[in-house]
Scaffold this motif. Structure first.
Motif, PDB file in Angstrom:
ATOM      1  N   SER A 197      43.195  56.357  75.002  1.00 44.88           N
ATOM      2  CA  SER A 197      43.183  56.203  73.554  1.00 44.88           C
ATOM      3  C   SER A 197      43.486  54.762  73.192  1.00 44.88           C
ATOM      4  O   SER A 197      43.961  53.983  74.007  1.00 44.88           O
ATOM      5  CB  SER A 197      44.203  57.143  72.915  1.00 44.88           C
ATOM      6  OG  SER A 197      45.493  56.796  73.341  1.00 44.88           O
ATOM      7  N   GLY A 198      43.202  54.420  71.976  1.00 46.58           N
ATOM      8  CA  GLY A 198      43.466  53.063  71.528  1.00 46.58           C
ATOM      9  C   GLY A 198      43.066  52.888  70.081  1.00 46.58           C
ATOM     10  O   GLY A 198      42.785  53.847  69.376  1.00 46.58           O
ATOM     11  N   SER A 199      43.036  51.653  69.676  1.00 42.54           N
ATOM     12  CA  SER A 199      42.661  51.298  68.319  1.00 42.54           C
ATOM     13  C   SER A 199      41.606  50.209  68.361  1.00 42.54           C
ATOM     14  O   SER A 199      41.604  49.359  69.248  1.00 42.54           O
ATOM     15  CB  SER A 199      43.878  50.789  67.548  1.00 42.54           C
ATOM     16  OG  SER A 199      43.470  50.261  66.300  1.00 42.54           O
ATOM     17  N   LEU A 200      40.726  50.233  67.400  1.00 42.03           N
ATOM     18  CA  LEU A 200      39.689  49.215  67.308  1.00 42.03           C
ATOM     19  C   LEU A 200      40.179  47.929  66.641  1.00 42.03           C
ATOM     20  O   LEU A 200      39.428  46.952  66.606  1.00 42.03           O
ATOM     21  CB  LEU A 200      38.490  49.765  66.532  1.00 42.03           C
ATOM     22  CG  LEU A 200      37.659  50.790  67.276  1.00 42.03           C
ATOM     23  CD1 LEU A 200      36.644  51.428  66.341  1.00 42.03           C
ATOM     24  CD2 LEU A 200      36.962  50.160  68.463  1.00 42.03           C
ATOM     25  N   GLU A 201      41.393  47.928  66.150  1.00 40.96           N
ATOM     26  CA  GLU A 201      41.886  46.739  65.452  1.00 40.96           C
ATOM     27  C   GLU A 201      41.682  45.492  66.295  1.00 40.96           C
ATOM     28  O   GLU A 201      41.950  45.483  67.487  1.00 40.96           O
ATOM     29  CB  GLU A 201      43.372  46.882  65.128  1.00 40.96           C
ATOM     30  CG  GLU A 201      43.652  47.922  64.078  1.00 40.96           C
ATOM     31  CD  GLU A 201      45.139  48.062  63.806  1.00 40.96           C
ATOM     32  OE1 GLU A 201      45.925  47.166  64.172  1.00 40.96           O
ATOM     33  OE2 GLU A 201      45.507  49.083  63.211  1.00 40.96           O
ATOM     34  N   GLN A 260      39.613  55.137  61.494  1.00 37.25           N
ATOM     35  CA  GLN A 260      39.737  55.778  62.804  1.00 37.25           C
ATOM     36  C   GLN A 260      40.887  56.767  62.746  1.00 37.25           C
ATOM     37  O   GLN A 260      41.981  56.446  62.299  1.00 37.25           O
ATOM     38  CB  GLN A 260      40.007  54.735  63.891  1.00 37.25           C
ATOM     39  CG  GLN A 260      40.155  55.337  65.266  1.00 37.25           C
ATOM     40  CD  GLN A 260      40.444  54.290  66.340  1.00 37.25           C
ATOM     41  OE1 GLN A 260      40.467  53.101  66.081  1.00 37.25           O
ATOM     42  NE2 GLN A 260      40.680  54.760  67.548  1.00 37.25           N
ATOM     43  N   ASP A 261      40.628  57.987  63.205  1.00 42.96           N
ATOM     44  CA  ASP A 261      41.652  59.017  63.319  1.00 42.96           C
ATOM     45  C   ASP A 261      41.523  59.606  64.715  1.00 42.96           C
ATOM     46  O   ASP A 261      40.704  60.498  64.944  1.00 42.96           O
ATOM     47  CB  ASP A 261      41.457  60.078  62.245  1.00 42.96           C
ATOM     48  CG  ASP A 261      42.560  61.126  62.247  1.00 42.96           C
ATOM     49  OD1 ASP A 261      43.575  60.937  62.951  1.00 42.96           O
ATOM     50  OD2 ASP A 261      42.401  62.144  61.543  1.00 42.96           O
ATOM     51  N   GLY A 262      42.278  59.043  65.665  1.00 39.89           N
ATOM     52  CA  GLY A 262      42.141  59.453  67.062  1.00 39.89           C
ATOM     53  C   GLY A 262      40.791  59.014  67.576  1.00 39.89           C
ATOM     54  O   GLY A 262      40.441  57.842  67.530  1.00 39.89           O
ATOM     55  N   SER A 263      39.970  59.975  68.015  1.00 39.27           N
ATOM     56  CA  SER A 263      38.635  59.632  68.512  1.00 39.27           C
ATOM     57  C   SER A 263      37.570  59.733  67.423  1.00 39.27           C
ATOM     58  O   SER A 263      36.414  59.393  67.655  1.00 39.27           O
ATOM     59  CB  SER A 263      38.264  60.532  69.689  1.00 39.27           C
ATOM     60  OG  SER A 263      38.157  61.866  69.252  1.00 39.27           O
ATOM     61  N   THR A 264      37.951  60.174  66.232  1.00 41.96           N
ATOM     62  CA  THR A 264      36.996  60.276  65.132  1.00 41.96           C
ATOM     63  C   THR A 264      36.896  58.924  64.431  1.00 41.96           C
ATOM     64  O   THR A 264      37.907  58.289  64.147  1.00 41.96           O
ATOM     65  CB  THR A 264      37.437  61.361  64.132  1.00 41.96           C
ATOM     66  OG1 THR A 264      37.546  62.605  64.831  1.00 41.96           O
ATOM     67  CG2 THR A 264      36.450  61.499  63.002  1.00 41.96           C
ATOM     68  N   LEU A 265      35.671  58.505  64.160  1.00 49.21           N
ATOM     69  CA  LEU A 265      35.444  57.193  63.569  1.00 49.21           C
ATOM     70  C   LEU A 265      34.404  57.285  62.466  1.00 49.21           C
ATOM     71  O   LEU A 265      33.378  57.950  62.617  1.00 49.21           O
ATOM     72  CB  LEU A 265      34.952  56.229  64.661  1.00 49.21           C
ATOM     73  CG  LEU A 265      34.736  54.783  64.271  1.00 49.21           C
ATOM     74  CD1 LEU A 265      36.037  54.124  63.806  1.00 49.21           C
ATOM     75  CD2 LEU A 265      34.153  54.011  65.453  1.00 49.21           C
ATOM     76  N   ASN A 324      30.209  58.384  64.933  1.00 43.66           N
ATOM     77  CA  ASN A 324      31.236  59.315  64.457  1.00 43.66           C
ATOM     78  C   ASN A 324      32.397  59.478  65.443  1.00 43.66           C
ATOM     79  O   ASN A 324      33.321  60.229  65.188  1.00 43.66           O
ATOM     80  CB  ASN A 324      30.626  60.673  64.110  1.00 43.66           C
ATOM     81  CG  ASN A 324      30.136  61.430  65.329  1.00 43.66           C
ATOM     82  OD1 ASN A 324      30.073  60.897  66.434  1.00 43.66           O
ATOM     83  ND2 ASN A 324      29.792  62.685  65.129  1.00 43.66           N
ATOM     84  N   SER A 325      32.322  58.775  66.606  1.00 40.97           N
ATOM     85  CA  SER A 325      33.432  58.892  67.548  1.00 40.97           C
ATOM     86  C   SER A 325      33.592  57.608  68.352  1.00 40.97           C
ATOM     87  O   SER A 325      32.665  56.805  68.472  1.00 40.97           O
ATOM     88  CB  SER A 325      33.220  60.069  68.507  1.00 40.97           C
ATOM     89  OG  SER A 325      32.134  59.816  69.370  1.00 40.97           O
ATOM     90  N   VAL A 326      34.800  57.447  68.892  1.00 42.93           N
ATOM     91  CA  VAL A 326      35.112  56.304  69.749  1.00 42.93           C
ATOM     92  C   VAL A 326      35.921  56.806  70.931  1.00 42.93           C
ATOM     93  O   VAL A 326      36.754  57.706  70.799  1.00 42.93           O
ATOM     94  CB  VAL A 326      35.880  55.197  68.982  1.00 42.93           C
ATOM     95  CG1 VAL A 326      37.189  55.716  68.400  1.00 42.93           C
ATOM     96  CG2 VAL A 326      36.139  53.982  69.863  1.00 42.93           C
ATOM     97  N   SER A 327      35.633  56.255  72.107  1.00 43.30           N
ATOM     98  CA  SER A 327      36.431  56.523  73.298  1.00 43.30           C
ATOM     99  C   SER A 327      36.636  55.184  73.992  1.00 43.30           C
ATOM    100  O   SER A 327      35.999  54.188  73.646  1.00 43.30           O
ATOM    101  CB  SER A 327      35.737  57.530  74.224  1.00 43.30           C
ATOM    102  OG  SER A 327      34.485  57.027  74.651  1.00 43.30           O
ATOM    103  N   TYR A 328      37.520  55.177  74.969  1.00 42.66           N
ATOM    104  CA  TYR A 328      37.881  53.933  75.643  1.00 42.66           C
ATOM    105  C   TYR A 328      37.797  54.130  77.151  1.00 42.66           C
ATOM    106  O   TYR A 328      38.098  55.196  77.667  1.00 42.66           O
ATOM    107  CB  TYR A 328      39.294  53.503  75.243  1.00 42.66           C
ATOM    108  CG  TYR A 328      39.412  53.277  73.754  1.00 42.66           C
ATOM    109  CD1 TYR A 328      39.136  52.034  73.205  1.00 42.66           C
ATOM    110  CD2 TYR A 328      39.746  54.316  72.901  1.00 42.66           C
ATOM    111  CE1 TYR A 328      39.217  51.828  71.844  1.00 42.66           C
ATOM    112  CE2 TYR A 328      39.821  54.118  71.538  1.00 42.66           C
ATOM    113  CZ  TYR A 328      39.555  52.878  71.008  1.00 42.66           C
ATOM    114  OH  TYR A 328      39.621  52.679  69.656  1.00 42.66           O
ATOM    115  N   THR A 329      37.385  53.076  77.853  1.00 45.47           N
ATOM    116  CA  THR A 329      37.318  53.120  79.301  1.00 45.47           C
ATOM    117  C   THR A 329      38.615  52.580  79.880  1.00 45.47           C
ATOM    118  O   THR A 329      39.419  51.965  79.166  1.00 45.47           O
ATOM    119  CB  THR A 329      36.145  52.271  79.827  1.00 45.47           C
ATOM    120  OG1 THR A 329      36.419  50.889  79.564  1.00 45.47           O
ATOM    121  CG2 THR A 329      34.829  52.675  79.183  1.00 45.47           C
TER     122      THR A 329
END
Length: 149
Positions: A35-39, A85-90, A121-126
């Motif tokens: 998890s993370g933030s796009l900031e 962004q709310d968790g993985s929802t974007l 509509n979603s974001v994930s992180y590697t």
């Protein structure tokens, strides 16, 4: 006693399910979702499997009191819009853009980037810290943190 046992049993089963999911993911060889933030500032590393976007970058500004803004370029015009962004929802956009004339190939790439951003509509992180923005139709945009100056 029986009424206390049922909630405890339920909690134990939920915990076991989460452990089974983690174990299944570890055994599949897939890296865990981090998890993370796009900031902050990002570079566009890959547009839907077609490679990086020359000069493509995004800046996610958290703002204050619900005024989160994203701005960027896909190599030609500048664009900006809202993001949440709310968790993985974007949720991104709608976007406003400058209207400079650029060579047709650059304009085509830019249009694809902005259309994908509006559909995300979603974001994930590697594990490497990359962000993967995904649209429901399977299109993806991979972002890498911009190098620090």
């Amino acid at each position: 006693m029986r009424t206390l046992l049922l909630p405890l049993l339920f909690l134990a089963l939920v915990g076991c399910r989460e452990q089974r999911q983690e174990l299944g993911q570890a055994m599949s060889g897939k890296p865990p979702v981090i998890s993370g933030s796009l900031e902050g500032e990002w570079q566009i590393a890959d547009l839907n499997g077609g490679g990086s976007v020359a000069g493509g970058s995004l800046m996610f500004d958290p703002g204050d009191q619900g005024t989160s803004r994203v701005s960027g370029t896909a190599g030609c015009n500048r664009f900006n819009g809202a993001w949440k962004q709310d968790g993985s929802t974007l949720k991104l956009g709608p976007f406003a853009s400058t209207m400079m004339a650029c060579p047709p190939p650059a304009m085509e790439v830019e249009q694809r980037v902005v259309a994908l951003l509006e559909a995300v509509n979603s974001v994930s992180y590697t594990q490497a810290g990359e962000a993967i923005l995904a649209a429901p139709d399977g299109r993806k945009l991979k972002l890498m943190r911009a190098p620090k100056p």
